[in-house]
Scaffold this motif. Structure first.
Motif, PDB file in Angstrom:
ATOM      1  N   THR A 183      -5.386   8.849   8.078  1.00 52.64           N
ATOM      2  CA  THR A 183      -4.170   8.186   8.673  1.00 52.64           C
ATOM      3  C   THR A 183      -3.359   9.692   6.955  1.00 52.64           C
ATOM      4  O   THR A 183      -3.646   9.223   6.504  1.00 52.64           O
ATOM      5  CB  THR A 183      -4.309   6.656   7.847  1.00 52.64           C
ATOM      6  OG1 THR A 183      -4.282   6.559   6.964  1.00 52.64           O
ATOM      7  CG2 THR A 183      -4.731   5.805   9.482  1.00 52.64           C
ATOM      8  N   ASP A 184      -1.374   9.174   6.989  1.00 58.14           N
ATOM      9  CA  ASP A 184      -1.453   9.608   6.301  1.00 58.14           C
ATOM     10  C   ASP A 184      -1.566   9.582   4.907  1.00 58.14           C
ATOM     11  O   ASP A 184      -1.921  10.045   4.045  1.00 58.14           O
ATOM     12  CB  ASP A 184       0.338   9.545   6.502  1.00 58.14           C
ATOM     13  CG  ASP A 184       0.840  10.669   7.667  1.00 58.14           C
ATOM     14  OD1 ASP A 184      -0.175  11.029   7.666  1.00 58.14           O
ATOM     15  OD2 ASP A 184       1.910  10.495   8.318  1.00 58.14           O
ATOM     16  N   GLU A 185      -2.071   7.926   4.658  1.00 58.20           N
ATOM     17  CA  GLU A 185      -2.204   6.779   3.497  1.00 58.20           C
ATOM     18  C   GLU A 185      -4.180   7.384   2.902  1.00 58.20           C
ATOM     19  O   GLU A 185      -4.056   7.748   1.835  1.00 58.20           O
ATOM     20  CB  GLU A 185      -1.654   5.973   3.881  1.00 58.20           C
ATOM     21  CG  GLU A 185      -0.880   4.875   4.183  1.00 58.20           C
ATOM     22  CD  GLU A 185       0.115   5.668   5.077  1.00 58.20           C
ATOM     23  OE1 GLU A 185      -1.119   5.944   6.221  1.00 58.20           O
ATOM     24  OE2 GLU A 185       1.039   4.898   5.325  1.00 58.20           O
ATOM     25  N   GLU A 186      -4.401   7.354   4.039  1.00 57.32           N
ATOM     26  CA  GLU A 186      -5.760   7.641   3.330  1.00 57.32           C
ATOM     27  C   GLU A 186      -5.549   8.897   3.429  1.00 57.32           C
ATOM     28  O   GLU A 186      -6.261  10.016   1.928  1.00 57.32           O
ATOM     29  CB  GLU A 186      -6.490   7.699   4.844  1.00 57.32           C
ATOM     30  CG  GLU A 186      -6.966   6.343   4.709  1.00 57.32           C
ATOM     31  CD  GLU A 186      -7.544   6.677   6.873  1.00 57.32           C
ATOM     32  OE1 GLU A 186      -8.426   5.860   6.506  1.00 57.32           O
ATOM     33  OE2 GLU A 186      -7.828   7.628   7.282  1.00 57.32           O
ATOM     34  N   PHE A 187      -5.313  10.179   3.976  1.00 57.34           N
ATOM     35  CA  PHE A 187      -4.947  12.096   3.023  1.00 57.34           C
ATOM     36  C   PHE A 187      -4.108  11.614   2.155  1.00 57.34           C
ATOM     37  O   PHE A 187      -5.046  12.891   0.911  1.00 57.34           O
ATOM     38  CB  PHE A 187      -4.690  12.991   4.559  1.00 57.34           C
ATOM     39  CG  PHE A 187      -4.689  14.302   3.822  1.00 57.34           C
ATOM     40  CD1 PHE A 187      -5.593  14.727   3.659  1.00 57.34           C
ATOM     41  CD2 PHE A 187      -3.632  14.542   3.269  1.00 57.34           C
ATOM     42  CE1 PHE A 187      -5.958  16.226   3.989  1.00 57.34           C
ATOM     43  CE2 PHE A 187      -3.795  16.506   3.405  1.00 57.34           C
ATOM     44  CZ  PHE A 187      -5.186  16.726   3.344  1.00 57.34           C
ATOM     45  N   ASP A 188      -3.747  11.109   1.919  1.00 58.72           N
ATOM     46  CA  ASP A 188      -2.669  10.734   0.655  1.00 58.72           C
ATOM     47  C   ASP A 188      -2.935  11.005  -0.439  1.00 58.72           C
ATOM     48  O   ASP A 188      -3.382  11.235  -1.517  1.00 58.72           O
ATOM     49  CB  ASP A 188      -1.328   9.920   0.188  1.00 58.72           C
ATOM     50  CG  ASP A 188       0.110   9.940  -0.640  1.00 58.72           C
ATOM     51  OD1 ASP A 188      -0.936  10.771  -1.524  1.00 58.72           O
ATOM     52  OD2 ASP A 188       0.313   8.921  -0.833  1.00 58.72           O
ATOM     53  N   GLU A 189      -4.063   9.840  -0.094  1.00 58.83           N
ATOM     54  CA  GLU A 189      -5.204   9.176  -1.024  1.00 58.83           C
ATOM     55  C   GLU A 189      -6.324  10.015  -1.797  1.00 58.83           C
ATOM     56  O   GLU A 189      -6.641  10.368  -3.066  1.00 58.83           O
ATOM     57  CB  GLU A 189      -6.255   7.515  -0.667  1.00 58.83           C
ATOM     58  CG  GLU A 189      -6.963   7.154  -1.678  1.00 58.83           C
ATOM     59  CD  GLU A 189      -6.150   7.109  -2.957  1.00 58.83           C
ATOM     60  OE1 GLU A 189      -6.957   6.698  -4.373  1.00 58.83           O
ATOM     61  OE2 GLU A 189      -4.987   6.362  -3.145  1.00 58.83           O
TER      62      GLU A 189
END
Length: 589
Positions: A20-26
């Motif tokens: 997800t966008d949040e997972e890749f950001d992390e």
């Protein structure tokens, strides 16, 4: 920080899983990167050029990732994916090998002595039996452009040329010729041009015109020929159309010409390590032979591995953690720095691969250990020692003077440190050749050609921009000027100066003289020669004859004050008399 745009679907495909966008950001944060923006090509064009231009543009999701400026190995999809996969321990860092050609005879690049006048260095290599797809080809071209803008310093230090080896034949000759003697068909053109004609052709090219200044004033231009006289490239401007690479290219000859050999080696290593992954034998690069004018023969790429040894205690102390030497070695291995513990005293041997040219000191290794450990995992502690910060004496003096000059009725101005040559020379009645000005090599506008050598032009421009304000105008500025100084390692030095102006229907010399006396009173410098201050008549083309004085303090000249020359006032579009004070405040520290 450079920003890399990568298609999301291609990235996830290469990583072997979706995020997800949040997972890749992390994930980016954990790896020391930042996911700057999630966008599409259509959105980018619409934002920059309008909705009309964006019609028909792609809606493919793009991740724009901020990469540290020293991490050249992360400027393309291949390097980024490799780094993330090693970081997540899904693969080991690859070993890059330089191999000899199967024919037994390496491609040869011969450098002639004529190149010494313009770009004296060159390196080369071959990517043999490579397989391109459209995405790989685009990434290959984009990496070159990112390197050109970053480590190559807009091609001034290094220029990269990539060629289809099957369309040319070695040995290759890197030489330099007068522009009228160079003739070839450049990339994406339909006819041949001389180098002189090319420089005129690209004057209006939005991309290439930024590089013309690098060689256009040189008596000879660099050029690379093959054994049949075919032009491969005219660095750092353009490649030849004959040897351009395509999706069908199987063997790529890469040459980098440079003014800095170290940077050229780094750039060559970076390109071949990133894309040797697609060779028939992955992560192998065919060597090339470079012959220098003095007869020296060097084999490139170097692909040099080196080892550094440091203690686990050093990393624990600097980062603020408490890990075992084995644990730290594992952290470093996740950052593509193969590490192992040697001996019983906790020493760690770290192998620096050719992709990590940014690692030049133990502190760089320590930083990677901190990233792998996770900044958020480091326990916040109170420092064991307390220190008291102290203001730089020159800045403290500046601040004190600013307040008291404002109290004396003068308004502070803050002007640009760069100005035009005319501002510090012609407008002040001086010759630019006699000024100690630092010139900008490739100024973007006529207003920013040199670093200012005096504060006077900026303050006069401020007065000109405020002519409608009620008189008198009393302005001052305390800031740095830049002067050439051969004794400094950079060839120049900053000098803190004070400039004040009184602009009114009458010159007001007595006002400026009174301000000088007030400044000296604040600095506790008494009137008088020797250990005090005094003024004496002087002649200066900026000031009205007979209305200029040179200021001396502690027996040395520190500046001038007086009534400005009418011609100077007119050149700055002013209509009334003006008196000015310009002094160096550094002697009073």
């Amino acid at each position: 920080m450079p920003t890399v745009s990568i298609k999301r679907d291609l990235l996830f495909q290469a990583l072997g899983r979706e995020y997800t966008d949040e997972e890749f950001d992390e994930l980016c944060f954990e790896f020391g990167l930042e996911l700057d923006e999630i966008t599409t090509e259509r959105d980018i064009i619409s934002r920059e050029q309008g909705d009309v231009k964006a019609e028909g543009a792609s809606d493919v999701i793009l991740y724009k990732i901020d990469v540290p400026a020293n991490r050249y190995d992360l400027l393309c999809l291949e390097g980024l994916v490799r780094g993330l996969q090693v970081f997540k321990e899904r693969m080991e860092a690859p070993r890059y090998k330089r191999v000899s050609p199967s024919s037994g005879e390496a491609q040869r690049l011969i450098i002639t002595e004529e190149t010494a006048a313009v770009r004296p260095h060159a390196v080369a290599a071959v990517l043999r039996n490579i397989t391109f797809t459209q995405e790989r080809y685009e990434s290959f071209i984009e990496l070159q452009e990112k390197l050109h803008q970053n480590v190559c310093r807009k091609r001034t230090l290094v220029a990269i040329g990539t060629h289809d080896l099957d369309t040319i034949s070695g040995p290759f000759t890197y030489t330099a010729k007068p522009p009228g003697d160079i003739r070839f068909k450049p990339l994406n053109q339909t006819k041949e041009y001389t180098a002189t004609e090319l420089m005129s052709l690209y004057k209006n090219d939005s991309h290439l015109r930024h590089y013309l200044h690098i060689i256009e004033d040189k008596p000879v231009y660099p050029v690379i020929y093959d054994s049949n006289g075919i032009v491969l490239s005219m660095p750092p401007i353009i490649n030849g159309d004959h040897s351009k690479i395509s999706l069908n290219t199987k063997n790529v000859f890469i040459e980098c010409t440079a003014t800095d050999l170290t940077k050229a080696k780094i750039v060559l290593d970076m390109i071949v390590t990133m894309f040797s992954e697609y060779c028939e034998e992955p992560f192998t690069v065919e060597e090339a032979e470079v012959v220098y004018p003095d007869g020296r023969v060097c084999m490139y790429p170097e692909l040099a591995y080196r080892k550094e040894t440091l203690s686990g205690d050093f990393i624990n102390q600097k980062v603020g953690i408490n890990e075992s030497a084995e644990g730290i070695a594992q952290l470093l291995t996740r950052m593509c720095l193969r590490s192992e513990v040697v001996g019983e005293d906790g020493r760690i041997e770290v192998e620096i691969p050719p992709t990590r040219s940014d690692v030049i000191h133990a502190c760089d290794i320590m930083e990677d250990a901190a990233i792998a450990y996770g900044f958020n995992n480091i326990v916040r502690t109170t420092p064991r020692t307390y220190t008291v910060a102290n203001q730089l004496p020159l800045n403290k003096l500046t601040e004190l003077l600013r307040h008291d000059l404002a109290a004396a009725g003068f308004t502070e101005a803050l002007t640009f440190a760069l100005c035009s040559q005319e501002d510090i020379a012609d407008k002040l009645g001086k010759n630019i050749a006699e000024t100690r000005a630092v010139h900008i090599a490739n100024p973007k506008t006529a207003e920013f050609q040199v670093a200012r050598t005096t504060l006077l032009p900026g303050v006069l421009k401020t007065v000109a921009a405020n002519r409608k304000m009620p008189l008198p105008l009393k302005l001052f500025e305390i800031s740095d000027v830049v002067l050439k100084d051969d004794t400094k390692d950079v060839g120049a030095k900053n000098n803190r100066r004070l400039c004040a102006i009184y602009y009114n229907k009458s010159p007001g010399f007595e006002v400026i003289h009174g301000l000088l006396d007030r400044v000296m009173q604040l600095l506790e410098v008494k009137p008088g020669k020797g250990k005090g201050y005094h003024i004496q008549a002087a002649e200066d083309s900026t000031f009205f004859p007979g209305r200029c004085a040179e200021i001396f303090a502690y027996g040395k000249s520190i500046g001038h004050l007086g009534v400005l020359h009418p011609d100077v006032i007119n050149r700055f579009e002013l209509t009334m008399p003006c008196s000015a004070l310009d002094i160096d405040i550094e002697p009073f520290l």
